[in-house]
Design a protein around this motif. Structure first.
Motif, PDB file in Angstrom:
ATOM      1  N   ALA A  28      -9.093   1.224   0.056  1.00  0.00           N
ATOM      2  CA  ALA A  28      -7.863   0.346  -0.131  1.00  0.00           C
ATOM      3  C   ALA A  28      -7.060   0.520   1.389  1.00  0.00           C
ATOM      4  O   ALA A  28      -6.678   1.614   1.616  1.00  0.00           O
ATOM      5  N   VAL A  29      -7.273  -0.879   1.803  1.00  0.00           N
ATOM      6  CA  VAL A  29      -6.529  -0.773   3.377  1.00  0.00           C
ATOM      7  C   VAL A  29      -5.022  -1.143   3.242  1.00  0.00           C
ATOM      8  O   VAL A  29      -4.943  -2.517   2.880  1.00  0.00           O
ATOM      9  N   ASN A  30      -4.236  -0.589   3.403  1.00  0.00           N
ATOM     10  CA  ASN A  30      -2.879  -0.658   3.561  1.00  0.00           C
ATOM     11  C   ASN A  30      -2.137  -0.923   4.783  1.00  0.00           C
ATOM     12  O   ASN A  30      -2.599  -0.508   5.815  1.00  0.00           O
ATOM     13  N   ASP A  31      -1.265  -1.934   4.915  1.00  0.00           N
ATOM     14  CA  ASP A  31      -0.436  -2.129   6.190  1.00  0.00           C
ATOM     15  C   ASP A  31       0.876  -2.760   5.886  1.00  0.00           C
ATOM     16  O   ASP A  31       0.878  -3.590   4.621  1.00  0.00           O
ATOM     17  N   LEU A  32       1.847  -2.825   6.681  1.00  0.00           N
ATOM     18  CA  LEU A  32       2.852  -3.418   6.391  1.00  0.00           C
ATOM     19  C   LEU A  32       2.639  -5.237   6.524  1.00  0.00           C
ATOM     20  O   LEU A  32       3.251  -5.896   5.985  1.00  0.00           O
ATOM     21  N   HIS A  33       1.628  -5.328   7.539  1.00  0.00           N
ATOM     22  CA  HIS A  33       1.338  -6.820   7.780  1.00  0.00           C
ATOM     23  C   HIS A  33       0.050  -6.982   6.984  1.00  0.00           C
ATOM     24  O   HIS A  33      -1.048  -6.410   7.317  1.00  0.00           O
ATOM     25  N   LEU A  34       0.003  -7.923   6.044  1.00  0.00           N
ATOM     26  CA  LEU A  34      -1.070  -8.397   5.209  1.00  0.00           C
ATOM     27  C   LEU A  34      -2.333  -8.750   6.188  1.00  0.00           C
ATOM     28  O   LEU A  34      -3.465  -8.114   5.807  1.00  0.00           O
ATOM     29  N   GLU A  35      -2.056  -9.620   7.280  1.00  0.00           N
ATOM     30  CA  GLU A  35      -2.952 -10.408   7.794  1.00  0.00           C
ATOM     31  C   GLU A  35      -3.883  -9.006   8.627  1.00  0.00           C
ATOM     32  O   GLU A  35      -4.997  -9.048   8.578  1.00  0.00           O
ATOM     33  N   ALA A  53      -7.597  -5.529   0.898  1.00  0.00           N
ATOM     34  CA  ALA A  53      -6.245  -5.458   1.696  1.00  0.00           C
ATOM     35  C   ALA A  53      -5.175  -5.187   0.805  1.00  0.00           C
ATOM     36  O   ALA A  53      -5.008  -5.991  -0.215  1.00  0.00           O
ATOM     37  N   TYR A  54      -3.982  -4.520   1.152  1.00  0.00           N
ATOM     38  CA  TYR A  54      -2.851  -4.383   0.392  1.00  0.00           C
ATOM     39  C   TYR A  54      -1.583  -4.268   1.372  1.00  0.00           C
ATOM     40  O   TYR A  54      -1.428  -3.525   1.928  1.00  0.00           O
ATOM     41  N   ALA A  55      -0.825  -5.388   1.312  1.00  0.00           N
ATOM     42  CA  ALA A  55       0.670  -5.141   2.027  1.00  0.00           C
ATOM     43  C   ALA A  55       1.504  -4.307   1.329  1.00  0.00           C
ATOM     44  O   ALA A  55       1.822  -4.792   0.100  1.00  0.00           O
ATOM     45  N   ALA A  56       2.145  -3.384   2.092  1.00  0.00           N
ATOM     46  CA  ALA A  56       3.346  -2.492   1.369  1.00  0.00           C
ATOM     47  C   ALA A  56       3.988  -1.922   2.491  1.00  0.00           C
ATOM     48  O   ALA A  56       3.355  -1.621   3.529  1.00  0.00           O
ATOM     49  N   ASP A  57       5.327  -1.777   2.152  1.00  0.00           N
ATOM     50  CA  ASP A  57       5.808  -0.825   3.149  1.00  0.00           C
ATOM     51  C   ASP A  57       5.982   0.562   2.430  1.00  0.00           C
ATOM     52  O   ASP A  57       6.614   0.819   1.513  1.00  0.00           O
ATOM     53  N   VAL A  58       5.390   1.357   3.078  1.00  0.00           N
ATOM     54  CA  VAL A  58       5.372   2.753   2.805  1.00  0.00           C
ATOM     55  C   VAL A  58       6.536   3.630   2.264  1.00  0.00           C
ATOM     56  O   VAL A  58       6.663   4.794   1.465  1.00  0.00           O
ATOM     57  N   SER A  59       7.541   3.315   3.142  1.00  0.00           N
ATOM     58  CA  SER A  59       8.863   3.753   3.000  1.00  0.00           C
ATOM     59  C   SER A  59       9.820   3.321   1.863  1.00  0.00           C
ATOM     60  O   SER A  59      10.700   3.728   1.445  1.00  0.00           O
ATOM     61  N   ASP A  60       9.171   2.253   1.154  1.00  0.00           N
ATOM     62  CA  ASP A  60      10.016   1.422  -0.045  1.00  0.00           C
ATOM     63  C   ASP A  60       9.424   1.831  -1.321  1.00  0.00           C
ATOM     64  O   ASP A  60       8.103   1.543  -1.557  1.00  0.00           O
ATOM     65  N   GLU A  61      10.259   2.360  -2.092  1.00  0.00           N
ATOM     66  CA  GLU A  61       9.472   2.951  -3.457  1.00  0.00           C
ATOM     67  C   GLU A  61       9.004   1.839  -4.166  1.00  0.00           C
ATOM     68  O   GLU A  61       7.883   1.855  -4.907  1.00  0.00           O
ATOM     69  N   ALA A  62       9.759   0.669  -4.510  1.00  0.00           N
ATOM     70  CA  ALA A  62       9.192  -0.463  -5.153  1.00  0.00           C
ATOM     71  C   ALA A  62       8.089  -1.134  -4.536  1.00  0.00           C
ATOM     72  O   ALA A  62       7.049  -1.574  -5.531  1.00  0.00           O
TER      73      ALA A  62
END
Ligand code: NAD
Length: 242
Positions: A28-35, A53-62
């Motif tokens: 599972a490849v996470n980054d702030l930037h989806l692309e 690919a998974y876009a998410a901000d790791v600092s944001d709980e939701a």
């Protein structure tokens, strides 16, 4: 096993994702930037691996909760978590704005906390799992204009040791890597003068490559590292010797 790597759209995280895929894990490849995450996932899939690919901000709980729901449904609960997402910021101590201080701690420390909190229950239930946190040698020795960054990386090392003490007996191994200067966009952005001087002072005489940090992470999540608990490995060209 499913491995989740944060900040895997670039640099060290991308190399870790590629390496863990080569080791046979679904990634599972996470980054702030989806692309950016999609590019890494595409490289893995093109090489015969399995990635999403998974876009998410790791600092944001939701944001973390929404990503984890999708990861669990699409790839299964991760058995390996690599907390790598981060960014650099330099300022003399008195010039560090409180907002910059907060953002550094939010992404590096809170991000590591939130992601680990989301992945740990399934690992404990299974009685097996790995958490590898990407710290920095600056968390061990500090650095001029880097009090906030170094402080955050030192916090990650402390968090790693404390969690390792809590969960190792239940099958979850928690370790960290504290890289020295590694040839990634984060370091390439620094001044040529700084890089020349830094390189000259390294016992190895060169910066590391992201793949060389990925090798250390691959080792830490392998059975060969069974006795490594709460450790901080230093792929750092000999800059820091502990
Ligand atoms: P990089 O900039 O190449 O990659 C970092 C990635 O993290 C980027 O793709 C970015 O979009 C992502 N990211 C940033 N904030 C995020 C967030 N809130 N949520 C999700 N993703 C986010 O940097 P790198 O050099 O590969 O650094 C990776 C890690 O290694 C960082 O934690 C960094 O502090 C650490 N590190 C780097 C070096 C070095 O010399 N490059 C040395 C020691 C430690």
């Amino acid at each position: 096993m499913t491995a989740l790597v944060t900040g895997a759209g670039s640099g060290i995280g991308e190399a870790i994702a590629l390496r863990l895929a080569r080791d046979g894990h679904r990634v599972a490849v996470n980054d702030l930037h989806l692309e950016a995450a999609q590019n890494t996932a595409a490289r893995i899939n093109a090489a015969g691996g399995q990635a999403r690919a998974y876009a998410a901000d790791v600092s944001d709980e939701a944001s973390v909760a929404a990503m984890m729901d999708r990861v669990r449904a699409e790839m299964g609960a991760p058995g390996i978590l690599v907390n790598n997402a981060g960014f650099g910021h330099q300022a003399l101590f008195l010039d560090i704005a409180p907002a910059d201080f907060d953002r550094i701690f939010a992404v590096h420390v809170r991000g590591t906390f939130l992601m680990t909190r989301a992945c740990l229950p399934a690992m404990l239930e299974r009685g097996a799992g790995h958490v590898v946190n990407v710290a920095s040698q600056l968390g061990q020795i500090g650095g001029v204009e880097l009090a906030h960054y170094s402080g955050a990386k030192a916090a990650i090392i402390g968090l790693t040791k404390s969690l390792a003490r809590e969960v190792s007996a239940r099958g979850v191994r928690v370790n960290a890597v504290a890289p020295g200067p590694i040839n990634t966009p984060l370091v390439r952005a620094l001044s040529e003068e700084w890089k020349r001087e830094k390189r000259a002072g390294l016992p190895l005489g060169r910066f590391g490559e992201p793949e060389e940090v990925a090798g250390a992470v691959s080792f830490l999540v392998s059975p060969d590292a069974a006795l490594f608990v709460g450790q901080t490995l230093g792929p750092n060209s000999g800059d820091v010797m502990l």
